[in-house]
Motif scaffolding. Structure first.
Motif, PDB file in Angstrom:
ATOM      1  N   LEU A  68       0.842  -1.193   0.000  1.00  0.00           N
ATOM      2  CA  LEU A  68       0.000   0.000   0.000  1.00  0.00           C
ATOM      3  C   LEU A  68       0.874   1.238   0.000  1.00  0.00           C
ATOM      4  CD1 LEU A  68      -2.678  -0.999   2.644  1.00  0.00           C
ATOM      5  CD2 LEU A  68      -2.812  -1.190   0.171  1.00  0.00           C
ATOM      6  N   ARG A  69       0.422   2.226  -0.713  1.00  0.00           N
ATOM      7  CA  ARG A  69       1.105   3.513  -0.741  1.00  0.00           C
ATOM      8  C   ARG A  69       0.452   4.425   0.301  1.00  0.00           C
ATOM      9  NH1 ARG A  69       0.261   1.623  -5.683  1.00  0.00           N
ATOM     10  NH2 ARG A  69      -1.573   2.860  -6.083  1.00  0.00           N
ATOM     11  N   PRO A  70       1.100   5.526   0.638  1.00  0.00           N
ATOM     12  CA  PRO A  70       0.498   6.454   1.603  1.00  0.00           C
ATOM     13  C   PRO A  70      -0.929   6.826   1.203  1.00  0.00           C
ATOM     14  CG  PRO A  70       2.746   7.097   1.162  1.00  0.00           C
ATOM     15  CD  PRO A  70       2.416   5.977   0.182  1.00  0.00           C
ATOM     16  N   LEU A  71      -1.782   6.896   2.199  1.00  0.00           N
ATOM     17  CA  LEU A  71      -3.198   7.262   2.099  1.00  0.00           C
ATOM     18  C   LEU A  71      -4.070   6.177   1.482  1.00  0.00           C
ATOM     19  CD1 LEU A  71      -2.888  11.027   1.118  1.00  0.00           C
ATOM     20  CD2 LEU A  71      -3.046  10.020   3.384  1.00  0.00           C
ATOM     21  N   GLN A  72      -3.523   5.008   1.175  1.00  0.00           N
ATOM     22  CA  GLN A  72      -4.366   3.905   0.733  1.00  0.00           C
ATOM     23  C   GLN A  72      -4.962   3.238   1.970  1.00  0.00           C
ATOM     24  OE1 GLN A  72      -1.653   1.681  -1.901  1.00  0.00           O
ATOM     25  NE2 GLN A  72      -3.244   1.978  -3.442  1.00  0.00           N
ATOM     26  N   TYR A  73      -6.042   2.522   1.781  1.00  0.00           N
ATOM     27  CA  TYR A  73      -6.719   1.901   2.904  1.00  0.00           C
ATOM     28  C   TYR A  73      -7.180   0.501   2.529  1.00  0.00           C
ATOM     29  CZ  TYR A  73     -10.732   3.504   0.233  1.00  0.00           C
ATOM     30  OH  TYR A  73     -11.623   3.732  -0.770  1.00  0.00           O
ATOM     31  N   ALA A  96       2.920  -4.933   8.271  1.00  0.00           N
ATOM     32  CA  ALA A  96       3.684  -3.749   7.870  1.00  0.00           C
ATOM     33  C   ALA A  96       5.110  -4.152   7.505  1.00  0.00           C
ATOM     34  CB  ALA A  96       3.707  -2.731   8.999  1.00  0.00           C
ATOM     35  N   ASP A 152       7.366  -1.815   7.000  1.00  0.00           N
ATOM     36  CA  ASP A 152       8.179  -0.723   7.512  1.00  0.00           C
ATOM     37  C   ASP A 152       7.381  -0.057   8.627  1.00  0.00           C
ATOM     38  OD1 ASP A 152      10.244   1.076   7.759  1.00  0.00           O
ATOM     39  OD2 ASP A 152      10.032   1.935   5.762  1.00  0.00           O
ATOM     40  N   SER A 198       4.895   2.123  10.301  1.00  0.00           N
ATOM     41  CA  SER A 198       3.641   2.603   9.727  1.00  0.00           C
ATOM     42  C   SER A 198       2.784   3.241  10.798  1.00  0.00           C
ATOM     43  CB  SER A 198       2.859   1.438   9.106  1.00  0.00           C
ATOM     44  OG  SER A 198       3.625   0.785   8.140  1.00  0.00           O
ATOM     45  N   GLU A 199       1.962   4.167  10.386  1.00  0.00           N
ATOM     46  CA  GLU A 199       0.973   4.771  11.271  1.00  0.00           C
ATOM     47  C   GLU A 199      -0.389   4.423  10.706  1.00  0.00           C
ATOM     48  OE1 GLU A 199      -0.378   9.137  12.896  1.00  0.00           O
ATOM     49  OE2 GLU A 199       1.673   8.843  12.228  1.00  0.00           O
ATOM     50  N   LEU A 200      -1.211   3.794  11.520  1.00  0.00           N
ATOM     51  CA  LEU A 200      -2.507   3.324  11.068  1.00  0.00           C
ATOM     52  C   LEU A 200      -3.628   3.992  11.848  1.00  0.00           C
ATOM     53  CD1 LEU A 200      -1.714  -0.500  10.935  1.00  0.00           C
ATOM     54  CD2 LEU A 200      -1.605   1.143   9.060  1.00  0.00           C
TER      55      LEU A 200
END
Length: 100
Positions: free
Chosen positions: A3-8, A26, A28, A30-32
């Protein structure tokens, strides 16, 4: 699947009471952000307009009308299916989803 940033992921689970289809690990730091069905239930009890919106989209998802519900795959960006059922993926030998 990366997933790229802002994907969900997991959006269909907000509308259907089904077990999760995949496990996400994850690769790496990650902030979820977790949004649970309980959180949506609380919002519904606080806001009647949100309740109408949520009920409408829940019904569309329950009827399998995912395109009308606006469900878009986070992997291939096609409308009408979630990443867990994306035709762009295949089950690998370790049973994890891998991109083709």
């Amino acid at each position: 699947i990366f997933l790229r940033p802002l994907q969900y992921f997991g959006d269909v689970g907000l509308f259907r009471a089904v077990p999760r289809a995949k496990t996400i690990i994850a690769a790496d730091l990650s902030e979820l952000l977790t949004v649970t069905r309980g959180m949506l239930t609380d919002l519904c009890s606080e806001n009647s307009q949100f309740q109408e919106y949520y009920t409408h989209y829940s019904n569309l998802v329950a009827e399998g009308r995912l395109v009308e519900a606006g469900i878009q795959c986070g992997l291939c960006s096609a409308m009408g299916h979630a990443m867990s059922s994306c035709p762009e993926t295949t089950e690998g030998p370790d049973e994890k989803v891998v991109a083709r």
